[in-house]
Design an enzyme around this catalytic site. Sequence first.
Site, PDB file in Angstrom:
ATOM      1  N   ASP A 176      58.951   9.894   2.737  1.00 43.71           N
ATOM      2  CA  ASP A 176      60.272   9.906   2.115  1.00 43.71           C
ATOM      3  C   ASP A 176      61.323  10.086   3.201  1.00 43.71           C
ATOM      4  O   ASP A 176      61.287  11.068   3.941  1.00 43.71           O
ATOM      5  CB  ASP A 176      60.360  11.057   1.097  1.00 43.71           C
ATOM      6  N   GLN A 177      62.206   9.108   3.315  1.00 46.57           N
ATOM      7  CA  GLN A 177      63.339   9.198   4.235  1.00 46.57           C
ATOM      8  C   GLN A 177      62.881   9.132   5.698  1.00 46.57           C
ATOM      9  O   GLN A 177      63.449   9.783   6.562  1.00 46.57           O
ATOM     10  CB  GLN A 177      64.141  10.485   3.958  1.00 46.57           C
ATOM     11  N   CYS A 186      66.103   7.009  -3.116  1.00 46.45           N
ATOM     12  CA  CYS A 186      64.720   7.272  -3.520  1.00 46.45           C
ATOM     13  C   CYS A 186      64.263   6.448  -4.721  1.00 46.45           C
ATOM     14  O   CYS A 186      63.343   5.633  -4.614  1.00 46.45           O
ATOM     15  CB  CYS A 186      64.547   8.755  -3.818  1.00 46.45           C
ATOM     16  N   HIS A 229      59.372   9.377  -8.201  1.00 45.51           N
ATOM     17  CA  HIS A 229      60.720   9.455  -8.775  1.00 45.51           C
ATOM     18  C   HIS A 229      60.907   8.486  -9.942  1.00 45.51           C
ATOM     19  O   HIS A 229      61.893   7.755 -10.005  1.00 45.51           O
ATOM     20  CB  HIS A 229      61.790   9.225  -7.707  1.00 45.51           C
ATOM     21  N   ASP A 282      60.325   5.014   1.599  1.00 43.14           N
ATOM     22  CA  ASP A 282      61.256   4.454   0.616  1.00 43.14           C
ATOM     23  C   ASP A 282      62.592   4.063   1.241  1.00 43.14           C
ATOM     24  O   ASP A 282      63.244   3.128   0.803  1.00 43.14           O
ATOM     25  CB  ASP A 282      61.467   5.418  -0.556  1.00 43.14           C
ATOM     26  N   HIS A 283      63.010   4.781   2.282  1.00 42.48           N
ATOM     27  CA  HIS A 283      64.260   4.494   3.002  1.00 42.48           C
ATOM     28  C   HIS A 283      64.262   5.362   4.244  1.00 42.48           C
ATOM     29  O   HIS A 283      63.314   6.128   4.479  1.00 42.48           O
ATOM     30  CB  HIS A 283      65.495   4.777   2.136  1.00 42.48           C
TER      31      HIS A 283
END
Length: 509
Positions: A14-15, A54, A104, A296-297
């Site tokens: 995540d991130q 997300c 999410h 995700d990013h």
Amino acid sequence: MTRKRPNILIIMADQLNGTLFPDGPAEWLHTPNLKALAARSARFPNCYTASPLCAPGRASFMAGQLPSRTRVYDNAAEFPSDIPTYAHHLRRAGYYTCLSGKMHFVGPDQLHGFEDRLTTDIYPADFGWTPDYRKPGERIDWWYHNLGSVTGAGVAEISNQMEYDDEVAFFAEQKLFQLARQQHDTGRRPWALTVSFSHPHDPYVARRKFWDLYEDCPYLLPDVNEIPFSAQDPHSQRIYMANDYERFDITEEDVRRSRRAYFANISYLDEKIGALLDTLKRTRMDEDTIIVLCSDHGDMLGERGLWFKMSFYEGSARVPLMMAGPGVEPGLNSTPVSTLDVTPTLADLVGISMDEVLPWTDGENLVPCFSGLQRESPVLIEYAAEASHAPLVAIREGKWKYVHCALDPDQLFDLEADPNELNNLAADPAHDDTLRHFTEQRWARWDMSRFDAEVRESQARRHVVYEALRNGSYYPWDFQPLQKASERYMRNHMDLNILEDSQRFPRGE
């Protein structure tokens, strides 16, 4: 004789900033397990999220569809149950599908093709985080990001997110052992396990053992120091305001500590991934398993003075993508690709007919890229969530990145000559032909007025429904793995500012 289908292990961070993965993890990162995985992987250093946030990024990853098609525009938009995901495609083909960790999902469907979920999610499943284009610039302080993650950076031996990821890893390893016990059973199905972590997402706090790895790290300051607010592009100014930057005095030491903790949490994640891969090896399933690593990013990490995501700049929009295992030829391919491409690529690798998958995806099959070919089409990105007042779209093609929002001047960057995206060429007459090329593509692919209207209608509907469902008896949509999950991690009756500090120990160090 029918070919035995390989198992699939999808590991999602995540991130996780893709610029830190120029060819696998950067050399200076303390990530022995990720580096070992990279050595046997097909590596795509120019992979982009479909949306730098997300929930929309993850829905697009699973479905292989852009947010304008999934209608998951933001972190409180329902993921409709009738949209096929890779879990649906694989399950139809006979796979056992399972999720440990974050995805999410918003709405009452908390499975989206997974047969099992081993943990609850870390974020709410309801509509409480819905932005409102009718109120541009409004901050909803109890859940919007602010820069407290930066000023509060430091050491903690436990935090809200560490507790979550420790559990995600434990249940995933437990599941692998369970699957190993079944691998020789008659009638056993191949499995697809998705293990989705919350790190290295802020807050920027890390365990001492990982923090100490980066004491002398030479990369604790960004390449591009803070750009004055007045010199920022309009969307970056909106991100500044959404992150409540005026209330925070960010010092150089805050930046150093935040980046140090972020790098430390990549090492924390590396340890978790190493344990998963070791379990695969010890249970003799490693040679029969396709492994996918993605995020995700990304995270801007203080570049240009920006933090977190929500932007099309490289730190936010670029993510790692590595694939290894049966049918995957290791090597580096620098063609721009998308997280949308994972679903059709997995389908091809396990022998699912592309005729059954391609109608449901905006992505492309990357299997030809394993042999050095290029992705055929430009990479498309969309954003219509917090900090935006109207949808933004981007096209990444060749060395170019083009960004458009109806409210703002266009942006055009030559990423080969200008990797830090400091020179917007959109107003340069010398690049009129290039700008026209991308403008025509944008006209062909998007009706921006319609996109804006659909986002506004979705937001307005959700504000009505959320208010109604919170009035009187309330039944949560949060996934409940036989425990009181709606009281764990982050829910909409909690104040994010209080929660993160109360869940770490020691506090404030």
